[in-house]
Design a protein around this motif. Structure first.
Motif, PDB file in Angstrom:
ATOM      1  N   TYR A 264       1.439 108.358   0.602  1.00  0.00           N
ATOM      2  CA  TYR A 264       0.157 107.653   0.536  1.00  0.00           C
ATOM      3  C   TYR A 264       0.205 106.606  -0.574  1.00  0.00           C
ATOM      4  CZ  TYR A 264      -4.958 107.073   0.525  1.00  0.00           C
ATOM      5  OH  TYR A 264      -6.229 106.555   0.601  1.00  0.00           O
ATOM      6  N   ALA A 265       0.721 106.976  -1.738  1.00  0.00           N
ATOM      7  CA  ALA A 265       0.772 106.054  -2.873  1.00  0.00           C
ATOM      8  C   ALA A 265       1.635 104.837  -2.554  1.00  0.00           C
ATOM      9  CB  ALA A 265       1.309 106.771  -4.110  1.00  0.00           C
ATOM     10  N   VAL A 266       2.827 105.069  -2.024  1.00  0.00           N
ATOM     11  CA  VAL A 266       3.731 103.965  -1.719  1.00  0.00           C
ATOM     12  C   VAL A 266       3.155 103.092  -0.608  1.00  0.00           C
ATOM     13  CG1 VAL A 266       6.026 103.378  -0.847  1.00  0.00           C
ATOM     14  CG2 VAL A 266       5.756 105.224  -2.513  1.00  0.00           C
ATOM     15  N   HIS A 267       2.567 103.713   0.402  1.00  0.00           N
ATOM     16  CA  HIS A 267       1.974 102.965   1.510  1.00  0.00           C
ATOM     17  C   HIS A 267       0.838 102.079   1.011  1.00  0.00           C
ATOM     18  CE1 HIS A 267      -0.472 102.464   5.264  1.00  0.00           C
ATOM     19  NE2 HIS A 267       0.729 102.261   5.762  1.00  0.00           N
ATOM     20  N   LYS A 268       0.044 102.575   0.075  1.00  0.00           N
ATOM     21  CA  LYS A 268      -1.057 101.778  -0.460  1.00  0.00           C
ATOM     22  C   LYS A 268      -0.538 100.563  -1.226  1.00  0.00           C
ATOM     23  CE  LYS A 268      -4.845 103.649   0.982  1.00  0.00           C
ATOM     24  NZ  LYS A 268      -5.741 102.874   1.890  1.00  0.00           N
ATOM     25  N   LEU A 269       0.572 100.710  -1.943  1.00  0.00           N
ATOM     26  CA  LEU A 269       1.166  99.566  -2.626  1.00  0.00           C
ATOM     27  C   LEU A 269       1.520  98.474  -1.621  1.00  0.00           C
ATOM     28  CD1 LEU A 269       3.568 101.197  -5.251  1.00  0.00           C
ATOM     29  CD2 LEU A 269       1.348 100.116  -5.673  1.00  0.00           C
ATOM     30  N   ILE A 270       2.070  98.880  -0.493  1.00  0.00           N
ATOM     31  CA  ILE A 270       2.492  97.919   0.523  1.00  0.00           C
ATOM     32  C   ILE A 270       1.289  97.305   1.229  1.00  0.00           C
ATOM     33  CG2 ILE A 270       3.696  97.717   2.734  1.00  0.00           C
ATOM     34  CD1 ILE A 270       5.636  99.893   1.619  1.00  0.00           C
ATOM     35  N   VAL A 271       0.345  98.159   1.653  1.00  0.00           N
ATOM     36  CA  VAL A 271      -0.824  97.679   2.401  1.00  0.00           C
ATOM     37  C   VAL A 271      -1.655  96.728   1.548  1.00  0.00           C
ATOM     38  CG1 VAL A 271      -3.020  98.403   3.434  1.00  0.00           C
ATOM     39  CG2 VAL A 271      -0.915  99.633   3.958  1.00  0.00           C
ATOM     40  N   SER A 272      -1.727  96.975   0.249  1.00  0.00           N
ATOM     41  CA  SER A 272      -2.542  96.127  -0.628  1.00  0.00           C
ATOM     42  C   SER A 272      -2.114  94.672  -0.569  1.00  0.00           C
ATOM     43  CB  SER A 272      -2.463  96.637  -2.075  1.00  0.00           C
ATOM     44  OG  SER A 272      -1.177  96.391  -2.638  1.00  0.00           O
ATOM     45  N   THR A 273      -0.844  94.422  -0.268  1.00  0.00           N
ATOM     46  CA  THR A 273      -0.333  93.047  -0.248  1.00  0.00           C
ATOM     47  C   THR A 273      -0.568  92.360   1.089  1.00  0.00           C
ATOM     48  OG1 THR A 273       1.898  93.631   0.535  1.00  0.00           O
ATOM     49  CG2 THR A 273       1.485  93.767  -1.834  1.00  0.00           C
ATOM     50  N   THR A 274      -1.016  93.107   2.101  1.00  0.00           N
ATOM     51  CA  THR A 274      -1.211  92.524   3.430  1.00  0.00           C
ATOM     52  C   THR A 274      -2.652  92.102   3.672  1.00  0.00           C
ATOM     53  OG1 THR A 274      -1.687  94.653   4.496  1.00  0.00           O
ATOM     54  CG2 THR A 274       0.631  94.005   4.301  1.00  0.00           C
ATOM     55  N   GLY A 319      14.109  97.149   4.076  1.00  0.00           N
ATOM     56  CA  GLY A 319      14.490  95.748   4.078  1.00  0.00           C
ATOM     57  C   GLY A 319      13.792  94.897   3.037  1.00  0.00           C
ATOM     58  N   PRO A 320      14.185  93.635   2.951  1.00  0.00           N
ATOM     59  CA  PRO A 320      13.657  92.736   1.918  1.00  0.00           C
ATOM     60  C   PRO A 320      12.145  92.570   1.946  1.00  0.00           C
ATOM     61  CG  PRO A 320      15.616  91.803   2.943  1.00  0.00           C
ATOM     62  CD  PRO A 320      15.243  93.005   3.743  1.00  0.00           C
ATOM     63  N   ALA A 321      11.541  92.539   3.135  1.00  0.00           N
ATOM     64  CA  ALA A 321      10.091  92.349   3.218  1.00  0.00           C
ATOM     65  C   ALA A 321       9.357  93.506   2.550  1.00  0.00           C
ATOM     66  CB  ALA A 321       9.656  92.210   4.674  1.00  0.00           C
ATOM     67  N   TRP A 322       9.809  94.719   2.809  1.00  0.00           N
ATOM     68  CA  TRP A 322       9.173  95.872   2.176  1.00  0.00           C
ATOM     69  C   TRP A 322       9.450  95.882   0.672  1.00  0.00           C
ATOM     70  CZ3 TRP A 322       7.286 100.896   4.307  1.00  0.00           C
ATOM     71  CH2 TRP A 322       6.793 100.750   5.618  1.00  0.00           C
ATOM     72  N   SER A 327       7.246  95.327  -4.759  1.00  0.00           N
ATOM     73  CA  SER A 327       7.261  94.647  -6.047  1.00  0.00           C
ATOM     74  C   SER A 327       5.911  93.997  -6.343  1.00  0.00           C
ATOM     75  CB  SER A 327       8.368  93.590  -6.059  1.00  0.00           C
ATOM     76  OG  SER A 327       8.378  92.868  -7.276  1.00  0.00           O
ATOM     77  N   GLN A 328       5.341  93.346  -5.338  1.00  0.00           N
ATOM     78  CA  GLN A 328       4.045  92.699  -5.521  1.00  0.00           C
ATOM     79  C   GLN A 328       2.946  93.722  -5.793  1.00  0.00           C
ATOM     80  OE1 GLN A 328       3.287  90.311  -2.066  1.00  0.00           O
ATOM     81  NE2 GLN A 328       4.949  88.870  -2.485  1.00  0.00           N
ATOM     82  N   GLY A 329       2.960  94.835  -5.045  1.00  0.00           N
ATOM     83  CA  GLY A 329       1.951  95.865  -5.250  1.00  0.00           C
ATOM     84  C   GLY A 329       2.080  96.518  -6.609  1.00  0.00           C
ATOM     85  N   ALA A 330       3.315  96.840  -7.006  1.00  0.00           N
ATOM     86  CA  ALA A 330       3.538  97.498  -8.296  1.00  0.00           C
ATOM     87  C   ALA A 330       3.112  96.603  -9.458  1.00  0.00           C
ATOM     88  CB  ALA A 330       5.010  97.880  -8.436  1.00  0.00           C
ATOM     89  N   ALA A 331       3.257  95.285  -9.284  1.00  0.00           N
ATOM     90  CA  ALA A 331       2.891  94.358 -10.353  1.00  0.00           C
ATOM     91  C   ALA A 331       1.394  94.373 -10.645  1.00  0.00           C
ATOM     92  CB  ALA A 331       3.327  92.940  -9.981  1.00  0.00           C
ATOM     93  N   ARG A 332       0.597  94.839  -9.697  1.00  0.00           N
ATOM     94  CA  ARG A 332      -0.850  94.878  -9.876  1.00  0.00           C
ATOM     95  C   ARG A 332      -1.337  96.198 -10.464  1.00  0.00           C
ATOM     96  NH1 ARG A 332      -3.890  93.704  -4.583  1.00  0.00           N
ATOM     97  NH2 ARG A 332      -5.626  93.878  -6.047  1.00  0.00           N
ATOM     98  N   LEU A 333      -0.459  97.151 -10.605  1.00  0.00           N
ATOM     99  CA  LEU A 333      -0.844  98.448 -11.166  1.00  0.00           C
ATOM    100  C   LEU A 333      -1.199  98.312 -12.644  1.00  0.00           C
ATOM    101  CD1 LEU A 333       1.921 100.711  -9.583  1.00  0.00           C
ATOM    102  CD2 LEU A 333      -0.516 100.739  -8.977  1.00  0.00           C
TER     103      LEU A 333
END
Length: 349
Positions: A264-274, A319-322, A327-333
């Motif tokens: 859930y945590a990792v998925h939220k990092l990814i979804v936040s950028t979309t 892959g690179p997109a993920w 990286s983008q999601g973690a930068a906002r933490l």
């Protein structure tokens, strides 16, 4: 923020509630029911055959994957039935200790889903309702601002839905109408009789989601086992892998399936950028980051960083997109959770 653990007695009570709900789920069968274990694609699953009635022999029903907990619950179901008043007392003590509980309508919807067999058929609660369960599952306090919601998000893996060869006795909208007759399907652009969202006056929504492993598509697909259409989402298969059982504090407690907290945590990092960076979408993105950060800190506080590392590595391996979205999601933490992610990734490289 510093993660605060729940008292041990509360953590123990939550675990006991899950055990009681497992007993109730496995013992909610007529006397004379028989349980069978079958091997499918190298994994074992349990089924139940209820006895013949004047209306005929009921079809065999799917119960779930073979786990030590389910084996124990099935054995107990052959001898005794868990008492609802005991569960209610446990639930009351957990609520009094500050564990999140749903509003009345959400609780009624979850209980109706459970009674209809949605979670037996491997339906999964995702979104903030799932996040609410992590307080009990991880034994930590979560701030109220991160757990407020007015909707229910229900998901099921498309491959699972097709392969189960079992289905709800009535359609999903009929289950919702048993809670409130004002629930109605919201027609999609795909056609007037196709709906992935059900709503009632006032804006309360139930969204049905599923996995999309092929080409990107917006067209709804049908989930035969849940008897509903669903919206396919690209990264949902990552979230729905290796789900866990959790208790939601409805009137008597309800046993549901939710994503593992690390996924859930990792998925939220990814979804936040979309999401878009304006309006309601931006608010949801901020909430994604808040929830991800809280779970990152909680997982480390509970010494479950290995689980978090495994989820991070699996996501990065896509892959690179993920990798870029991570990286983008973690930068906002916040500083603490961002440093945790960076430290874990560096230590594992």
């Amino acid at each position: 923020m510093a993660i605060q653990e729940l008292p041990l007695v509360i953590q123990t009570s939550y675990a006991e509630l899950i055990d009681q709900l497992r007993l109730a789920a496995a013992s909610d069968f007529p006397e004379g029911s028989t349980f069978r274990k079958r091997s499918i694609s190298g994994k074992d699953y349990w089924y139940v055959q209820e006895p013949t009635t004047p209306q005929g022999r009921p079809p065999e029903r799917y119960l779930g994957a073979d786990t030590p907990e389910r084996q124990t619950a099935i054995k107990s179901a052959m001898n005794a039935k868990a008492h609802a008043d005991t569960r209610k007392a446990i639930r009351r003590s957990l609520s009094g200790a500050g564990l999140p509980e749903p509003d009345g309508l959400t609780g009624a919807v979850i209980e109706a889903f459970a009674e209809a067999g949605v979670f037996r058929l491997r339906g999964v609660i995702v979104g903030t309702i799932a996040f609410q369960t992590y307080s009990g599952l991880l034994g930590v306090k979560l701030p109220n601002a991160a757990i407020r919601t007015g909707d229910v998000d229900l998901a099921q893996d498309y491959g699972v839905s097709v392969a189960l060869n079992d289905a709800l006795g009535v359609s999903l909208i009929d289950v919702l109408k048993s809670v409130d007759p004002d629930f109605a399907p919201i027609p999609s652009l795909a056609g007037p009789n196709i709906a992935t969202t059900y709503a009632r006056p006032g804006g309360y929504r139930v969204d049905v989601l599923t996995t999309n492993r092929g080409a990107d598509r917006d067209a709804p697909v049908n989930l035969p086992s849940l008897r509903s259409d669903a919206l396919p989402l690209r990264s949902l298969d990552f979230l729905l892998r290796d789900t866990v059982e959790a208790a939601i504090l409805t009137r008597f407690g309800a046993l549901v399936n939710v994503p593992s907290p690390e996924r859930y945590a990792v998925h939220k990092l990814i979804v936040s950028t979309t999401r878009k960076d304006t309006g309601e979408s931006a608010v949801k993105s901020d909430k994604d980051i808040i929830q991800a950060g809280l779970l990152v800190e909680a997982l480390v506080a509970k010494r479950r960083q290995d689980d978090l590392i495994a989820a991070l590595n699996e996501a990065a391996a896509r892959g690179p997109a993920w990798q870029e979205r991570l990286s983008q999601g973690a930068a906002r933490l916040g500083n603490e959770s961002r440093e945790i992610i960076q430290t874990l990734l560096e230590a594992n490289n």
